[in-house]
Design a protein around this motif. Structure first.
Motif, PDB file in Angstrom:
ATOM      1  N   GLU A   5      11.905  -7.941   4.077  1.00  0.00           N
ATOM      2  CA  GLU A   5      10.902  -8.387   5.045  1.00  0.00           C
ATOM      3  C   GLU A   5      11.606  -8.817   6.327  1.00  0.00           C
ATOM      4  OE1 GLU A   5       7.353 -11.056   3.972  1.00  0.00           O
ATOM      5  OE2 GLU A   5       8.752 -12.431   4.985  1.00  0.00           O
ATOM      6  N   VAL A   6      11.089  -8.366   7.464  1.00  0.00           N
ATOM      7  CA  VAL A   6      11.668  -8.757   8.748  1.00  0.00           C
ATOM      8  C   VAL A   6      10.637  -9.533   9.557  1.00  0.00           C
ATOM      9  CG1 VAL A   6      13.293  -6.820   8.844  1.00  0.00           C
ATOM     10  CG2 VAL A   6      11.011  -6.563   9.857  1.00  0.00           C
ATOM     11  N   LEU A   7      11.116 -10.510  10.310  1.00  0.00           N
ATOM     12  CA  LEU A   7      10.258 -11.268  11.209  1.00  0.00           C
ATOM     13  C   LEU A   7      10.118 -10.462  12.502  1.00  0.00           C
ATOM     14  CD1 LEU A   7       8.719 -13.941  11.499  1.00  0.00           C
ATOM     15  CD2 LEU A   7      10.784 -14.902  12.542  1.00  0.00           C
ATOM     16  N   SER A   8       8.918  -9.992  12.755  1.00  0.00           N
ATOM     17  CA  SER A   8       8.726  -9.024  13.839  1.00  0.00           C
ATOM     18  C   SER A   8       9.161  -9.561  15.192  1.00  0.00           C
ATOM     19  CB  SER A   8       7.253  -8.591  13.897  1.00  0.00           C
ATOM     20  OG  SER A   8       6.414  -9.703  14.151  1.00  0.00           O
ATOM     21  N   GLU A   9       8.950 -10.870  15.436  1.00  0.00           N
ATOM     22  CA  GLU A   9       9.285 -11.428  16.744  1.00  0.00           C
ATOM     23  C   GLU A   9      10.770 -11.305  17.078  1.00  0.00           C
ATOM     24  OE1 GLU A   9       5.539 -13.643  15.427  1.00  0.00           O
ATOM     25  OE2 GLU A   9       7.387 -12.954  14.487  1.00  0.00           O
ATOM     26  N   GLN A  10      11.613 -11.152  16.076  1.00  0.00           N
ATOM     27  CA  GLN A  10      13.050 -11.013  16.328  1.00  0.00           C
ATOM     28  C   GLN A  10      13.438  -9.615  16.798  1.00  0.00           C
ATOM     29  OE1 GLN A  10      14.866 -12.311  12.633  1.00  0.00           O
ATOM     30  NE2 GLN A  10      14.728 -14.470  13.211  1.00  0.00           N
ATOM     31  N   PHE A  11      12.466  -8.710  16.815  1.00  0.00           N
ATOM     32  CA  PHE A  11      12.763  -7.324  17.184  1.00  0.00           C
ATOM     33  C   PHE A  11      11.873  -6.829  18.316  1.00  0.00           C
ATOM     34  CE2 PHE A  11      14.048  -7.908  12.787  1.00  0.00           C
ATOM     35  CZ  PHE A  11      15.345  -7.407  12.802  1.00  0.00           C
ATOM     36  N   PHE A  12      11.371  -7.745  19.134  1.00  0.00           N
ATOM     37  CA  PHE A  12      10.505  -7.349  20.245  1.00  0.00           C
ATOM     38  C   PHE A  12      11.289  -6.714  21.392  1.00  0.00           C
ATOM     39  CE2 PHE A  12       6.584 -10.323  19.568  1.00  0.00           C
ATOM     40  CZ  PHE A  12       6.234  -9.567  18.472  1.00  0.00           C
ATOM     41  N   ASP A  13      12.546  -7.094  21.569  1.00  0.00           N
ATOM     42  CA  ASP A  13      13.317  -6.510  22.680  1.00  0.00           C
ATOM     43  C   ASP A  13      13.984  -5.220  22.223  1.00  0.00           C
ATOM     44  OD1 ASP A  13      16.513  -7.206  22.195  1.00  0.00           O
ATOM     45  OD2 ASP A  13      15.138  -8.606  21.219  1.00  0.00           O
ATOM     46  N   SER A  14      14.153  -4.321  23.151  1.00  0.00           N
ATOM     47  CA  SER A  14      14.669  -2.981  22.835  1.00  0.00           C
ATOM     48  C   SER A  14      16.089  -3.020  22.281  1.00  0.00           C
ATOM     49  CB  SER A  14      14.631  -2.097  24.090  1.00  0.00           C
ATOM     50  OG  SER A  14      15.379  -2.683  25.150  1.00  0.00           O
ATOM     51  N   LYS A  15      16.888  -4.034  22.642  1.00  0.00           N
ATOM     52  CA  LYS A  15      18.273  -4.099  22.178  1.00  0.00           C
ATOM     53  C   LYS A  15      18.360  -4.317  20.668  1.00  0.00           C
ATOM     54  CE  LYS A  15      20.230  -5.783  26.533  1.00  0.00           C
ATOM     55  NZ  LYS A  15      20.985  -6.879  27.206  1.00  0.00           N
ATOM     56  N   SER A  16      17.351  -4.974  20.093  1.00  0.00           N
ATOM     57  CA  SER A  16      17.386  -5.260  18.660  1.00  0.00           C
ATOM     58  C   SER A  16      16.832  -4.111  17.818  1.00  0.00           C
ATOM     59  CB  SER A  16      16.589  -6.535  18.366  1.00  0.00           C
ATOM     60  OG  SER A  16      15.227  -6.347  18.694  1.00  0.00           O
ATOM     61  N   ARG A  17      16.253  -3.114  18.458  1.00  0.00           N
ATOM     62  CA  ARG A  17      15.603  -2.041  17.704  1.00  0.00           C
ATOM     63  C   ARG A  17      16.597  -1.186  16.921  1.00  0.00           C
ATOM     64  NH1 ARG A  17      10.568  -1.495  20.281  1.00  0.00           N
ATOM     65  NH2 ARG A  17       9.851  -3.667  20.414  1.00  0.00           N
ATOM     66  N   GLU A  18      17.822  -1.074  17.419  1.00  0.00           N
ATOM     67  CA  GLU A  18      18.817  -0.282  16.706  1.00  0.00           C
ATOM     68  C   GLU A  18      19.103  -0.904  15.340  1.00  0.00           C
ATOM     69  OE1 GLU A  18      21.218   2.598  15.464  1.00  0.00           O
ATOM     70  OE2 GLU A  18      20.019   2.649  17.312  1.00  0.00           O
ATOM     71  N   LEU A  19      19.227  -2.233  15.303  1.00  0.00           N
ATOM     72  CA  LEU A  19      19.416  -2.918  14.024  1.00  0.00           C
ATOM     73  C   LEU A  19      18.207  -2.697  13.123  1.00  0.00           C
ATOM     74  CD1 LEU A  19      20.789  -4.855  12.050  1.00  0.00           C
ATOM     75  CD2 LEU A  19      19.826  -6.769  13.359  1.00  0.00           C
ATOM     76  N   LEU A  20      17.032  -2.748  13.687  1.00  0.00           N
ATOM     77  CA  LEU A  20      15.815  -2.524  12.902  1.00  0.00           C
ATOM     78  C   LEU A  20      15.823  -1.131  12.289  1.00  0.00           C
ATOM     79  CD1 LEU A  20      13.077  -3.672  12.001  1.00  0.00           C
ATOM     80  CD2 LEU A  20      12.102  -2.718  14.120  1.00  0.00           C
ATOM     81  N   VAL A  29      11.271  -1.575   4.514  1.00  0.00           N
ATOM     82  CA  VAL A  29      11.118  -2.740   5.381  1.00  0.00           C
ATOM     83  C   VAL A  29       9.639  -3.003   5.643  1.00  0.00           C
ATOM     84  CG1 VAL A  29      11.616  -3.706   7.659  1.00  0.00           C
ATOM     85  CG2 VAL A  29      13.358  -2.376   6.464  1.00  0.00           C
ATOM     86  N   VAL A  30       9.234  -4.266   5.482  1.00  0.00           N
ATOM     87  CA  VAL A  30       7.859  -4.668   5.780  1.00  0.00           C
ATOM     88  C   VAL A  30       7.895  -5.730   6.878  1.00  0.00           C
ATOM     89  CG1 VAL A  30       6.906  -4.083   3.536  1.00  0.00           C
ATOM     90  CG2 VAL A  30       7.922  -6.322   3.861  1.00  0.00           C
ATOM     91  N   PRO A  31       7.009  -5.622   7.884  1.00  0.00           N
ATOM     92  CA  PRO A  31       7.016  -6.565   9.003  1.00  0.00           C
ATOM     93  C   PRO A  31       6.115  -7.767   8.752  1.00  0.00           C
ATOM     94  CG  PRO A  31       5.518  -4.769   9.496  1.00  0.00           C
ATOM     95  CD  PRO A  31       6.080  -4.491   8.115  1.00  0.00           C
ATOM     96  N   HIS A  32       6.570  -8.921   9.226  1.00  0.00           N
ATOM     97  CA  HIS A  32       5.861 -10.181   9.037  1.00  0.00           C
ATOM     98  C   HIS A  32       5.926 -10.955  10.337  1.00  0.00           C
ATOM     99  CE1 HIS A  32       4.161 -13.525   6.879  1.00  0.00           C
ATOM    100  NE2 HIS A  32       5.232 -14.294   7.014  1.00  0.00           N
ATOM    101  N   GLY A  33       4.900 -11.772  10.621  1.00  0.00           N
ATOM    102  CA  GLY A  33       4.892 -12.509  11.875  1.00  0.00           C
ATOM    103  C   GLY A  33       4.505 -13.957  11.712  1.00  0.00           C
ATOM    104  N   THR A  34       4.750 -14.747  12.778  1.00  0.00           N
ATOM    105  CA  THR A  34       4.422 -16.173  12.768  1.00  0.00           C
ATOM    106  C   THR A  34       3.648 -16.610  14.006  1.00  0.00           C
ATOM    107  OG1 THR A  34       6.533 -16.737  13.836  1.00  0.00           O
ATOM    108  CG2 THR A  34       6.486 -16.738  11.412  1.00  0.00           C
ATOM    109  N   GLY A  35       3.467 -15.740  14.986  1.00  0.00           N
ATOM    110  CA  GLY A  35       2.900 -16.176  16.261  1.00  0.00           C
ATOM    111  C   GLY A  35       1.568 -15.581  16.642  1.00  0.00           C
ATOM    112  N   LEU A  36       0.906 -14.896  15.732  1.00  0.00           N
ATOM    113  CA  LEU A  36      -0.357 -14.233  16.069  1.00  0.00           C
ATOM    114  C   LEU A  36      -1.484 -15.237  16.316  1.00  0.00           C
ATOM    115  CD1 LEU A  36      -1.739 -11.511  16.444  1.00  0.00           C
ATOM    116  CD2 LEU A  36      -2.090 -11.408  13.972  1.00  0.00           C
ATOM    117  N   SER A  37      -1.465 -16.359  15.605  1.00  0.00           N
ATOM    118  CA  SER A  37      -2.482 -17.401  15.745  1.00  0.00           C
ATOM    119  C   SER A  37      -3.881 -16.828  15.535  1.00  0.00           C
ATOM    120  CB  SER A  37      -2.381 -18.079  17.119  1.00  0.00           C
ATOM    121  OG  SER A  37      -3.061 -19.331  17.118  1.00  0.00           O
ATOM    122  N   ILE A  38      -4.064 -16.236  14.359  1.00  0.00           N
ATOM    123  CA  ILE A  38      -5.287 -15.495  14.064  1.00  0.00           C
ATOM    124  C   ILE A  38      -6.521 -16.401  14.032  1.00  0.00           C
ATOM    125  CG2 ILE A  38      -5.233 -15.695  11.542  1.00  0.00           C
ATOM    126  CD1 ILE A  38      -5.876 -12.452  13.517  1.00  0.00           C
ATOM    127  N   GLY A  39      -6.318 -17.718  13.884  1.00  0.00           N
ATOM    128  CA  GLY A  39      -7.444 -18.637  13.835  1.00  0.00           C
ATOM    129  C   GLY A  39      -7.772 -19.309  15.155  1.00  0.00           C
TER     130      GLY A  39
END
Length: 242
Positions: A5-20, A29-39
């Motif tokens: 599982e990866v925290l999606s916010e850590q891969f928002f910039d293009s430089k981190s996409r190669e690691l992804l 790999v499954v993506p997970h987030g913490t900042g959507l604030s769905i409520g």
């Protein structure tokens, strides 16, 4: 290890996409987030959803997972997963936001139950009823954090088995397990210790109903000997597959 599982916010910039891409080549790999604030009453931010979609497209995700909570209010970032009042008005807000997210991502959203340091009183419904109504109303999937459920029950004096029986287990697509610690007579979901036996027993109950889920063991601090983590992965595989 089968799934990462990866925290999606850590891969928002293009430089981190190669690691992804490297991770996706080696693992499922499954993506997970913490900042959507769905409520939140405010609608999900378009630029944030665009970044999530780029991450999901990069790894070929078949769903996206987030917490059923709020992390933002207008002009304020709470820095914490805030619980929602279990009310019909909250269900309406979440349903609107889930619809926006699923349409923008073109993927199902899996919602996670969170730990709650306090009970928000509501004349409408209980916490479990609220979670189930959100899932029924939106058609979303479930990320069942069994440790969160167990932690809430221990701290609030509820029966974990009874609480689990009220959850929409037929919609579970993703499961979290973790181990916490005690602080001033409060069980804290710290992701810092091995998964307790009571949580393994709850996993057995879930696995007797459905086995169609990805399972993640969360361990974010106080890192154990790698052999301990590997043994927990093996135990999880044994519980789910036998």
């Amino acid at each position: 290890m089968d799934t990462l599982e990866v925290l999606s916010e850590q891969f928002f910039d293009s430089k981190s996409r190669e690691l992804l891409r490297e991770l996706a080549a080696a693992y499922h790999v499954v993506p997970h987030g913490t900042g959507l604030s769905i409520g939140s009453f405010t609608r999900p931010r378009p630029e944030y959803l665009q970044s999530i979609r780029q991450v999901c497209d990069e790894i070929g995700a078949d769903y996206y997972s987030e917490h059923l909570c709020m992390t933002r209010a207008p002009g304020v970032n709470m820095g914490h997963l805030g619980p929602l009042l279990p009310s019909r008005a909250s269900v309406d807000i979440v349903a609107r936001n889930v619809d926006i997210v699923q349409n923008e991502l073109g993927l199902p959203l899996a919602l996670e139950n969170i730990t709650q340091p306090l009970i928000l009183p509501s004349p409408d419904m209980s916490e479990a009823e609220f979670f189930s109504e959100v899932i029924d109303r939106t058609g979303a999937l479930v990320l069942l954090d069994i440790t969160n459920l167990y932690t809430n029950c221990v701290n609030q004096g509820r029966d974990p088995d009874a609480e689990l029986s009220h959850m929409p287990l037929d919609r579970v697509r993703h499961v979290h397990l973790a181990g916490g610690r005690w602080r001033d007579d409060v069980l804290v979901d710290s992701h810092s210790h091995p998964v307790p036996d009571a949580v393994w027993e709850l996993l057995k109950t879930v696995s007797s109903i459905t086995r169609n889920f990805n399972l993640i063991i969360e361990h974010d601090q106080n890192y154990a000997d790698p052999a301990t983590i590997v043994s927990q992965v093996a135990r999880a595989r044994e519980v789910v597959l036998t």
